[in-house]
Design a protein around this motif. Sequence first.
Motif, PDB file in Angstrom:
ATOM      1  N   HIS A   1     -25.094  10.674 -21.653  1.00  0.00           N
ATOM      2  CA  HIS A   1     -26.178   9.836 -21.132  1.00  0.00           C
ATOM      3  C   HIS A   1     -27.513  10.584 -21.157  1.00  0.00           C
ATOM      4  O   HIS A   1     -28.566   9.967 -21.347  1.00  0.00           O
TER       5      HIS A   1
ATOM      6  N   LEU B   1     -27.047   3.364 -22.215  1.00  0.00           N
ATOM      7  CA  LEU B   1     -28.478   3.256 -21.933  1.00  0.00           C
ATOM      8  C   LEU B   1     -28.924   1.818 -22.140  1.00  0.00           C
ATOM      9  O   LEU B   1     -28.575   1.191 -23.141  1.00  0.00           O
TER      10      LEU B   1
ATOM     11  N   ARG C   1     -25.001   2.896 -26.746  1.00  0.00           N
ATOM     12  CA  ARG C   1     -23.802   3.461 -26.126  1.00  0.00           C
ATOM     13  C   ARG C   1     -23.233   4.515 -27.052  1.00  0.00           C
ATOM     14  O   ARG C   1     -23.108   4.287 -28.260  1.00  0.00           O
TER      15      ARG C   1
ATOM     16  N   THR D   1     -36.171   2.068 -18.631  1.00  0.00           N
ATOM     17  CA  THR D   1     -34.940   2.624 -19.173  1.00  0.00           C
ATOM     18  C   THR D   1     -33.994   2.994 -18.041  1.00  0.00           C
ATOM     19  O   THR D   1     -34.418   3.536 -17.013  1.00  0.00           O
ATOM     20  N   ARG D   2     -32.705   2.718 -18.232  1.00  0.00           N
ATOM     21  CA  ARG D   2     -31.691   3.079 -17.246  1.00  0.00           C
ATOM     22  C   ARG D   2     -30.450   3.560 -17.984  1.00  0.00           C
ATOM     23  O   ARG D   2     -30.001   2.926 -18.937  1.00  0.00           O
ATOM     24  N   THR D   3     -29.889   4.691 -17.563  1.00  0.00           N
ATOM     25  CA  THR D   3     -28.675   5.207 -18.177  1.00  0.00           C
ATOM     26  C   THR D   3     -27.598   5.395 -17.121  1.00  0.00           C
ATOM     27  O   THR D   3     -27.885   5.719 -15.971  1.00  0.00           O
ATOM     28  N   THR D   4     -26.343   5.172 -17.527  1.00  0.00           N
ATOM     29  CA  THR D   4     -25.212   5.351 -16.634  1.00  0.00           C
ATOM     30  C   THR D   4     -24.031   5.883 -17.437  1.00  0.00           C
ATOM     31  O   THR D   4     -23.918   5.620 -18.639  1.00  0.00           O
TER      32      THR D   4
ATOM     33  N   GLY E   1     -21.761   7.630 -22.418  1.00  0.00           N
ATOM     34  CA  GLY E   1     -23.083   7.255 -21.932  1.00  0.00           C
ATOM     35  C   GLY E   1     -23.471   5.844 -22.335  1.00  0.00           C
ATOM     36  O   GLY E   1     -23.094   5.357 -23.403  1.00  0.00           O
TER      37      GLY E   1
ATOM     38  N   LEU F   1     -28.731  10.171 -24.759  1.00  0.00           N
ATOM     39  CA  LEU F   1     -29.306   8.853 -25.024  1.00  0.00           C
ATOM     40  C   LEU F   1     -30.735   8.774 -24.487  1.00  0.00           C
ATOM     41  O   LEU F   1     -31.624   8.202 -25.134  1.00  0.00           O
ATOM     42  N   GLU F   2     -30.982   9.337 -23.309  1.00  0.00           N
ATOM     43  CA  GLU F   2     -32.341   9.359 -22.767  1.00  0.00           C
ATOM     44  C   GLU F   2     -33.275  10.134 -23.693  1.00  0.00           C
ATOM     45  O   GLU F   2     -34.401   9.702 -23.952  1.00  0.00           O
TER      46      GLU F   2
END
Length: 284
Positions: free
Chosen positions: A204, A250, A244, A262-265, A248, A207-208
């Motif tokens: 993740h 995003l 994805r 932007t949000r990542t998990t 991760g 990805l950011e």
Amino acid sequence: MQLELAGRHPLLRDNLAVARAEDPSRFVLDARRLLFAGPLDLTAVAASTHAHAARGTDTALLLPASPDVTAYIQRMDLLAVLPHATRVEGGTPDETRYDRSTTLLEVTPLQPETADTVGERLGRIAIHHLGARDGRKVFKGVGELIDNAVSHGAGPCGAFIAAQAYSGKTTGHRRLEIAVCDTGIGVLSHLLGNPDNAHIDTSHQALEHALRRGVSGTREPRGNGLPDLLSDTSDTAATRLVLRSGDGLLRAGRHADAASVTRTTPTSVPVRGTWSWLRVSYRP
């Protein structure tokens, strides 16, 4: 004979899941509860089954209980591109096929030798539904997704792409959705190919970083790439990007001239390679 299952783990959403088969050597995708499918669902199924089949795993797909969703899956050629030995459970309807070339790009293998042809077809779809100005801007963004998959997403079975355009009659917006899912090394491994990215530890985080200008997995200078997907698609569009890779996920979005969000998990079911989904919406 039906497969014996022992639990489900969401792949993209709760109603499309990886089912744990009693036989651990089998990879089963359970779509029986799926009530809607789009380009990302279809390309993700294609990439996942091929990635597992390439490792010698038996693959299976449980078709949706909804006949309409199953008909869409069939029309989008997902069943035709599954690994040859994939077991498909569930009935398929009789099909009368009409030309939808200005609206659909069926699930298609994406390889260096097919990239130009696929790009040309997507360009025609974008311009047909969005007009010359906005269609060309969207096509530029789509080209970045294709380039990423072809350049550093190469895996044992390549990548898959699909797209669908919406007129706005039912959605309220003219819309184009494109998904590209590859079976390559993934974003984290790609970025770690550049020593400047040695501080990146997780998928993740990778990805950011992939959405930051100037970040690359090589020492070679490249364009801004993915950041331009959000900033340059159009000054009047609502743009959503989902990425994805590994464990991760995003989600990034931008509405017209507003700043992107932007949000990542982390996710519970890691994927091999990189999955990308782009949706661009305009008022009718």
